[in-house]
Scaffold this motif. Structure first.
Motif, PDB file in Angstrom:
ATOM      1  N   LYS A 162       1.156   4.211  -2.870  1.00  0.00           N
ATOM      2  CA  LYS A 162       1.009   5.626  -2.508  1.00  0.00           C
ATOM      3  C   LYS A 162       2.211   6.432  -3.006  1.00  0.00           C
ATOM      4  O   LYS A 162       2.055   7.564  -3.474  1.00  0.00           O
ATOM      5  N   GLN A 215      -4.541  -1.828   1.691  1.00  0.00           N
ATOM      6  CA  GLN A 215      -4.832  -1.338   3.034  1.00  0.00           C
ATOM      7  C   GLN A 215      -5.968  -2.125   3.665  1.00  0.00           C
ATOM      8  O   GLN A 215      -5.918  -2.461   4.853  1.00  0.00           O
ATOM      9  N   GLN A 216      -6.989  -2.443   2.881  1.00  0.00           N
ATOM     10  CA  GLN A 216      -8.109  -3.225   3.396  1.00  0.00           C
ATOM     11  C   GLN A 216      -7.663  -4.625   3.796  1.00  0.00           C
ATOM     12  O   GLN A 216      -8.046  -5.136   4.851  1.00  0.00           O
ATOM     13  N   LYS A 255      -6.437   2.698  -6.350  1.00  0.00           N
ATOM     14  CA  LYS A 255      -7.278   1.522  -6.149  1.00  0.00           C
ATOM     15  C   LYS A 255      -6.469   0.381  -5.529  1.00  0.00           C
ATOM     16  O   LYS A 255      -6.922  -0.292  -4.599  1.00  0.00           O
ATOM     17  N   THR A 275      -5.673   1.175  -1.820  1.00  0.00           N
ATOM     18  CA  THR A 275      -6.810   0.963  -0.914  1.00  0.00           C
ATOM     19  C   THR A 275      -7.096  -0.522  -0.730  1.00  0.00           C
ATOM     20  O   THR A 275      -7.421  -0.952   0.378  1.00  0.00           O
ATOM     21  N   TYR A 276      -6.938  -1.308  -1.790  1.00  0.00           N
ATOM     22  CA  TYR A 276      -7.148  -2.751  -1.660  1.00  0.00           C
ATOM     23  C   TYR A 276      -6.156  -3.343  -0.651  1.00  0.00           C
ATOM     24  O   TYR A 276      -6.549  -4.099   0.242  1.00  0.00           O
ATOM     25  N   ALA A 330       0.842  -1.203   0.000  1.00  0.00           N
ATOM     26  CA  ALA A 330       0.000   0.000   0.000  1.00  0.00           C
ATOM     27  C   ALA A 330       0.874   1.250   0.000  1.00  0.00           C
ATOM     28  O   ALA A 330       0.600   2.205  -0.732  1.00  0.00           O
TER      29      ALA A 330
END
Length: 133
Positions: free
Chosen positions: A51, A110-111, A104, A107-108, A47
């Protein structure tokens, strides 16, 4: 005669490219198979990587806009001027698309990292290969 030579050269070049990339793609596929397990991947690091990619793309967009604004006005006259502007606009658009994709992916990951931190016991079980029956 020229077209036959050019065709032969393009066929040979394509074949050589295929031979060179084939071992690389097969080794990448085998490495990808080992990384498919979610427990083997450091999602927090991935992640952060995505970023950082977003930040780099934003800097590149700013550089393109700045370069376009500092062009001398005379360079925008004629056909080449239109081509320069269109090329810069195209590059900026491609950077924006890359930013969206990297966001995208970030965020994936991170989830997934959040899910793993909420349930660390199941992650350690899948790493060792033990499952409950």
């Amino acid at each position: 005669m020229k077209t036959l030579t050019a065709q032969n050269f393009s066929v040979i070049a394509s074949f050589a490219f295929l031979l060179i990339t084939l071992p690389a793609s097969s080794s990448a596929a085998s490495q990808g198979a080992t990384l498919n397990n979610k427990a083997d991947v450091d999602h927090i690091a991935l992640a952060q990587y995505y970023k950082n990619q977003v930040d780099e793309m934003q800097v590149k967009i700013e550089e393109q806009i700045e370069a376009l604004s500092h062009k001398p006005r005379t360079s925008f006259f004629g056909r080449n001027g239109r081509n320069i502007k269109k090329h810069v606009e195209y590059k900026i658009h491609q950077y924006e698309i890359a930013i969206e994709e990297n966001l995208k992916k970030a965020t994936y990951h991170q989830q997934v990292a959040a899910e793993q931190s909420l349930n660390p016991a199941s992650a350690s079980l899948t790493q060792s290969g033990n499952t409950r029956s």
